[in-house]
Design an enzyme around this catalytic site. Structure first.
Site, mmCIF file in Angstrom:
data_model
loop_
_atom_site.group_PDB
_atom_site.id
_atom_site.type_symbol
_atom_site.label_atom_id
_atom_site.label_comp_id
_atom_site.label_asym_id
_atom_site.label_seq_id
_atom_site.Cartn_x
_atom_site.Cartn_y
_atom_site.Cartn_z
ATOM 1 N N ARG A 2 -1.226 9.013 -0.541
ATOM 2 C CA ARG A 2 -2.398 9.486 -1.276
ATOM 3 C C ARG A 2 -2.360 10.970 -1.626
ATOM 4 O O ARG A 2 -2.804 11.364 -2.700
ATOM 5 C CB ARG A 2 -3.633 9.220 -0.431
ATOM 6 N N GLU B 290 -6.959 1.741 -3.191
ATOM 7 C CA GLU B 290 -5.515 1.786 -3.411
ATOM 8 C C GLU B 290 -4.969 0.387 -3.703
ATOM 9 O O GLU B 290 -3.917 0.225 -4.320
ATOM 10 C CB GLU B 290 -4.880 2.333 -2.133
ATOM 11 N N HIS C 39 -12.090 11.772 0.889
ATOM 12 C CA HIS C 39 -12.163 10.367 1.296
ATOM 13 C C HIS C 39 -12.179 10.176 2.801
ATOM 14 O O HIS C 39 -12.864 9.314 3.321
ATOM 15 C CB HIS C 39 -10.975 9.627 0.705
ATOM 16 N N ARG D 180 -3.217 10.369 6.205
ATOM 17 C CA ARG D 180 -3.338 8.988 6.677
ATOM 18 C C ARG D 180 -2.825 8.017 5.630
ATOM 19 O O ARG D 180 -3.107 8.179 4.440
ATOM 20 C CB ARG D 180 -4.809 8.670 6.970
ATOM 21 N N HIS E 285 -8.734 11.182 -1.869
ATOM 22 C CA HIS E 285 -8.240 9.923 -2.436
ATOM 23 C C HIS E 285 -7.971 10.138 -3.927
ATOM 24 O O HIS E 285 -8.789 10.749 -4.612
ATOM 25 C CB HIS E 285 -9.271 8.815 -2.240
ATOM 26 N N GLN F 253 -8.303 14.120 3.706
ATOM 27 C CA GLN F 253 -7.648 13.284 2.698
ATOM 28 C C GLN F 253 -8.481 13.230 1.417
ATOM 29 O O GLN F 253 -9.665 12.913 1.465
ATOM 30 C CB GLN F 253 -7.480 11.867 3.229
ATOM 31 N N LEU G 133 -15.236 4.849 -4.463
ATOM 32 C CA LEU G 133 -13.815 4.546 -4.314
ATOM 33 C C LEU G 133 -13.334 3.421 -5.227
ATOM 34 O O LEU G 133 -13.995 2.408 -5.366
ATOM 35 C CB LEU G 133 -13.553 4.145 -2.854
ATOM 36 N N PHE H 111 0.862 -1.188 0.000
ATOM 37 C CA PHE H 111 0.000 0.000 0.000
ATOM 38 C C PHE H 111 0.894 1.232 0.000
ATOM 39 O O PHE H 111 2.065 1.159 0.383
ATOM 40 C CB PHE H 111 -0.889 -0.012 1.258
HETATM 41 C C1 LIG Z 1 -15.326 3.649 0.452
HETATM 42 C C2 LIG Z 1 -14.347 3.597 1.588
HETATM 43 C C3 LIG Z 1 -13.351 2.636 1.616
HETATM 44 C C4 LIG Z 1 -12.437 2.583 2.665
HETATM 45 N N1 LIG Z 1 -11.455 1.636 2.644
HETATM 46 C C5 LIG Z 1 -10.588 1.564 3.680
HETATM 47 C C6 LIG Z 1 -9.587 0.540 3.720
HETATM 48 O O1 LIG Z 1 -9.508 -0.335 2.858
HETATM 49 N N2 LIG Z 1 -8.724 0.529 4.762
HETATM 50 C C7 LIG Z 1 -8.791 1.448 5.773
HETATM 51 O O2 LIG Z 1 -7.982 1.378 6.695
HETATM 52 N N3 LIG Z 1 -9.737 2.410 5.766
HETATM 53 C C8 LIG Z 1 -10.644 2.482 4.753
HETATM 54 N N4 LIG Z 1 -11.605 3.459 4.760
HETATM 55 C C9 LIG Z 1 -11.776 4.280 5.965
HETATM 56 C C10 LIG Z 1 -12.466 3.459 7.040
HETATM 57 O O3 LIG Z 1 -13.347 2.546 6.446
HETATM 58 C C11 LIG Z 1 -13.257 4.321 8.012
HETATM 59 O O4 LIG Z 1 -12.477 5.379 8.479
HETATM 60 C C12 LIG Z 1 -13.718 3.499 9.216
HETATM 61 O O5 LIG Z 1 -14.343 2.295 8.807
HETATM 62 C C13 LIG Z 1 -14.656 4.307 10.087
HETATM 63 O O6 LIG Z 1 -15.209 3.489 11.082
HETATM 64 P P1 LIG Z 1 -16.014 4.139 12.285
HETATM 65 O O7 LIG Z 1 -16.450 3.020 13.145
HETATM 66 O O8 LIG Z 1 -15.224 5.224 12.876
HETATM 67 O O9 LIG Z 1 -17.278 4.841 11.586
HETATM 68 P P2 LIG Z 1 -18.441 4.303 10.626
HETATM 69 O O10 LIG Z 1 -18.213 2.931 10.143
HETATM 70 O O11 LIG Z 1 -18.655 5.359 9.621
HETATM 71 O O12 LIG Z 1 -19.705 4.231 11.597
HETATM 72 C C14 LIG Z 1 -20.334 5.395 12.092
HETATM 73 C C15 LIG Z 1 -21.526 4.985 12.926
HETATM 74 O O13 LIG Z 1 -22.058 6.137 13.569
HETATM 75 C C16 LIG Z 1 -23.453 6.089 13.522
HETATM 76 N N5 LIG Z 1 -23.956 7.473 13.638
HETATM 77 C C17 LIG Z 1 -23.513 8.575 12.999
HETATM 78 N N6 LIG Z 1 -24.212 9.653 13.400
HETATM 79 C C18 LIG Z 1 -25.113 9.227 14.311
HETATM 80 C C19 LIG Z 1 -26.108 9.862 15.106
HETATM 81 N N7 LIG Z 1 -26.314 11.170 15.042
HETATM 82 N N8 LIG Z 1 -26.849 9.087 15.924
HETATM 83 C C20 LIG Z 1 -26.659 7.747 16.011
HETATM 84 N N9 LIG Z 1 -25.715 7.109 15.292
HETATM 85 C C21 LIG Z 1 -24.954 7.837 14.465
HETATM 86 C C22 LIG Z 1 -23.784 5.424 12.213
HETATM 87 O O14 LIG Z 1 -25.062 4.841 12.259
HETATM 88 C C23 LIG Z 1 -22.670 4.368 12.134
HETATM 89 O O15 LIG Z 1 -23.065 3.197 12.779
HETATM 90 C C24 LIG Z 1 -12.526 3.522 3.714
HETATM 91 C C25 LIG Z 1 -13.531 4.474 3.707
HETATM 92 C C26 LIG Z 1 -14.413 4.546 2.642
HETATM 93 C C27 LIG Z 1 -15.444 5.641 2.643
#
Ligand SMILES: Cc1cc2nc3c(=O)[nH]c(=O)nc-3n(C[C@H](O)[C@H](O)[C@H](O)COP(=O)(O)OP(=O)(O)OC[C@H]3O[C@@H](n4cnc5c(N)ncnc54)[C@H](O)[C@@H]3O)c2cc1C
Length: 569
Positions: A280, A249, A345, A380, A236, A234, A246, A121
């Site tokens: 990135r 990468e 991203h 990142r 992407h 970031q 997306l 990566f």
């Molecule tokens: C398309 C894509 C691909 C990616 N690929 C990678 C990868 O391959 N490797 C990597 O390391 N990172 C990757 N990332 C980044 C990574 O996936 C995310 O940063 C990470 O999964 C975020 O996890 P999280 O638990 O912080 O939030 P999220 O998974 O976004 O969860 C947020 C939660 O908060 C809840 N929520 C939000 N607001 C409220 C509210 N007001 N009330 C109640 N609930 C609420 C939602 O319901 C959800 O359950 C990618 C991101 C994207 C967008």
């Protein structure tokens, strides 16, 4: 009437960070509930594609890999803005967290000898990204969901948190709106962990899901938590032209390369030693430069080519990418190159917290993308965000159990009851106001402003313009109206509510970028094109002022012996 439901720990957010924290709270003996505006497995974590980093050294070229190498790459990749001791924790804990997911049943792709497969990566000295084809987030999220179900953890699904309640400056629960019924109530807890994900939807072109609006980040900010390094966004390099979905990468990790309109590879001009596998920020700026200098296709995009990998490799390692390209761009990457352009991203900044998730507000912890432990600094590395959710989700869970207890229940119950009345009033007024501008108009103008003026290339003029425009949008927002007063599934109401928070986050982002007169990682100022460690090796901290305006301050970067050097690839 106030209904009481009380847990030691309430986790707001059901993505990877929230679920990992929930498992930990449960296993450490605390009572826990997870509240989420969508069903947890629909969280954006499930969209993650490319993989999760850990220095396992499984790759034939990765034998000498070590957590120290991982920490170094992370700090260098961050353009030296990461807090170094915390980047070390991220790298040190990584193998254990990944093996734990494997033992809990995550289906990782494997090398022929049976060990977890790892791919190269960007910005990584060794191939250390563990993956499940190009659907890693889906695998991890379902695995943790199963672990939560197995433990009988309470889920409050489709509850939209509108406010984090505090009493005497300490968090003690939330007010939430039940999406299917429109009912509003409170949930009490000794500790609230916020795990609300990113806020990419503040931008027009983004890979983020529609739900990534940062409403919990805004709620934490309103409850008194500081926001850190919000100007570091970031972009992407490779998002699908047209929809900005997306293209991981991992595509370049597997050997995909970039071509301009002349059909030529161009990364040798920007990162001669690692080409397409530069971090990135560097690849994104290279692509945009090609487009801006007239070497893009239709002045909008370049090509990402994987035809040379052959149909078998593409089908085995990048099946999701192929499907998305076919469904959303009508392009089969086995036959044709994929049209790509940079897009928002990830947000490196977020709710300021320490290595155990603790914020400035006692009883309020943060984990995952919404937080800023500061392991990503100004940029990142791919694969480090999924890792962050696991490492710091677990640590927040442990700390939450340690600090639960000792809250005056009586005082908190009063604070919750008051907050409930206030929120019912706020939401009721919003719902009742049907005469005025619709939220979508204001939202589109905000997204355009952010993409055009707080984007990949920034300068004083554009940023000052953005700050002024965002102030105007906040004025327009005061007269916003909701299309329907229905109680059940009133998404217009929720969108309208969320837009208020998004405007605040956008403002902090734009203001931080305007003030920071240097270029570092994802923050690139054409009028200050050099990194300036003498004046700017520091974190931007935003506190919400009394009138709702951000007040900017700075804090030192935590060092652990990694001397800042020029970032060359
Ligand atoms: C398309 C894509 C691909 C990616 N690929 C990678 C990868 O391959 N490797 C990597 O390391 N990172 C990757 N990332 C980044 C990574 O996936 C995310 O940063 C990470 O999964 C975020 O996890 P999280 O638990 O912080 O939030 P999220 O998974 O976004 O969860 C947020 C939660 O908060 C809840 N929520 C939000 N607001 C409220 C509210 N007001 N009330 C109640 N609930 C609420 C939602 O319901 C959800 O359950 C990618 C991101 C994207 C967008």
């Amino acid at each position: 009437m106030t209904e009481i439901s009380r847990h030691d720990v309430l986790i707001a957010g059901g993505g990877l960070a929230g679920l990992r924290a929930a498992v930990q709270v449960h296993d450490a003996g605390g009572t826990v509930a997870v509240i989420s505006k969508v069903y947890p497995i629909r969280s954006h974590s499930g969209a993650a594609q490319g993989g999760v980093n850990a220095s396992l050294g499984n790759h034939p070229e990765g034998g000498d890999d070590s957590w120290k190498g991982h920490a170094f790459d992370t700090i260098k990749g961050s353009d030296y803005l990461a807090d170094q001791p915390r980047a070390e924790i991220l790298a040190q804990d990584a193998p254990e967290r990944v093996f734990e997911m494997e033992h809990w049943g995550a289906y990782f792709s494997r090398f022929p000898d049976g060990r977890i497969a790892q791919r190269p990566f960007g910005g990584a000295g060794f191939p250390r990204t563990c993956y499940a084809a190009d659907r890693t987030g889906h695998q991890l999220l379902h695995t943790l969901w199963e672990q939560c179900l197995k433990r009988g953890i309470t889920f409050l699904n489709e509850w939209f948190v509108t406010r984090i309640v505090t009493h005497d400056g300490r968090a003690g629960g939330v007010v939430a709106l039940h999406v299917p019924s429109g009912r509003i109530r409170t949930f009490a807890a000794d500790v609230v962990i916020v795990a609300g994900g990113g806020y990419g939807r503040v931008f027009a072109k983004t890979t983020n899901a529609y739900i990534n609006t940062g409403s919990l980040t805004a709620a934490a900010y309103r409850a008194g938590a500081r926001l850190e390094d919000m100007e570091f966004i970031q972009f992407h390099p490779t998002t699908l032209y047209g929809t900005n979905i997306l293209m991981t990468e991992g595509v370049r990790g597997e050997g995909g390369y970039l071509l301009n309109a002349e059909g030529k590879r161009f990364m040798d001009r920007y990162a001669p030693s690692v080409l397409e596998l530069a971090p990135r920020d560097i690849v994104a700026r290279a692509i945009q430069t090609e487009i801006d200098e007239g070497r893009g296709l239709e002045d909008e995009y370049v090509h990402l080519d994987i035809r040379h990998l052959g149909a078998d490799v593409i089908k085995e390692k990048l099946p999701g990418i192929r499907q998305i390209a076919m469904d959303f761009a009508g392009v089969d990457p086995i036959e044709e190159p994929i049209p790509v352009q940079p897009g928002q991203h990830y947000s490196m900044g977020g709710i300021s917290c320490d290595e155990n998730g603790e914020t400035d507000v006692p009883g309020l912890l943060a984990a995952g993308e919404c937080s800023c432990v500061s392991v990503h600094g100004a940029n990142r590395l791919g694969g480090n965000s999924l890792l962050e959710t696991l490492v710091f989700g677990k640590r927040a869970g442990d700390r939450a159990v340690e600090i639960a207890g000792g809250v005056s229940e009586e005082a908190m119950t009063g604070a919750l009851a008051d907050a409930l009345l206030e929120e019912r009033d706020v939401v009721g007024k919003l719902r009742g106001r049907t005469d005025g501008e619709r939220q979508i108009e204001i939202r589109r103008d905000m997204q355009r402003t952010m993409t055009d003026r707080v984007g990949l290339f920034r300068d004083q003029g554009r940023l000052a313009d953005a700050v002024r425009e965002l102030a105007r949008l906040r004025t327009r927002y005061r007269r916003v109206a909701v299309g329907s007063g229905h109680a059940a599934f009133n998404y217009d109401l929720i969108d309208t509510f969320e837009l208020g928070g998004m405007l605040e986050l956008a403002e902090v982002t734009a203001l931080g970028a305007l003030v920071r007169e240097e270029s570092r990682g994802g923050h690139w100022r054409t009028d200050h094109p050099k990194r300036d460690d003498r004046n700017w090796l520091k974190h931007t901290m935003a506190t919400r002022g009394r009138a709702g305006q951000p007040v900017i301050d700075y804090e030192d970067v935590l060092m652990a012996g990694y001397e800042p050097m020029e970032r060359k690839y």
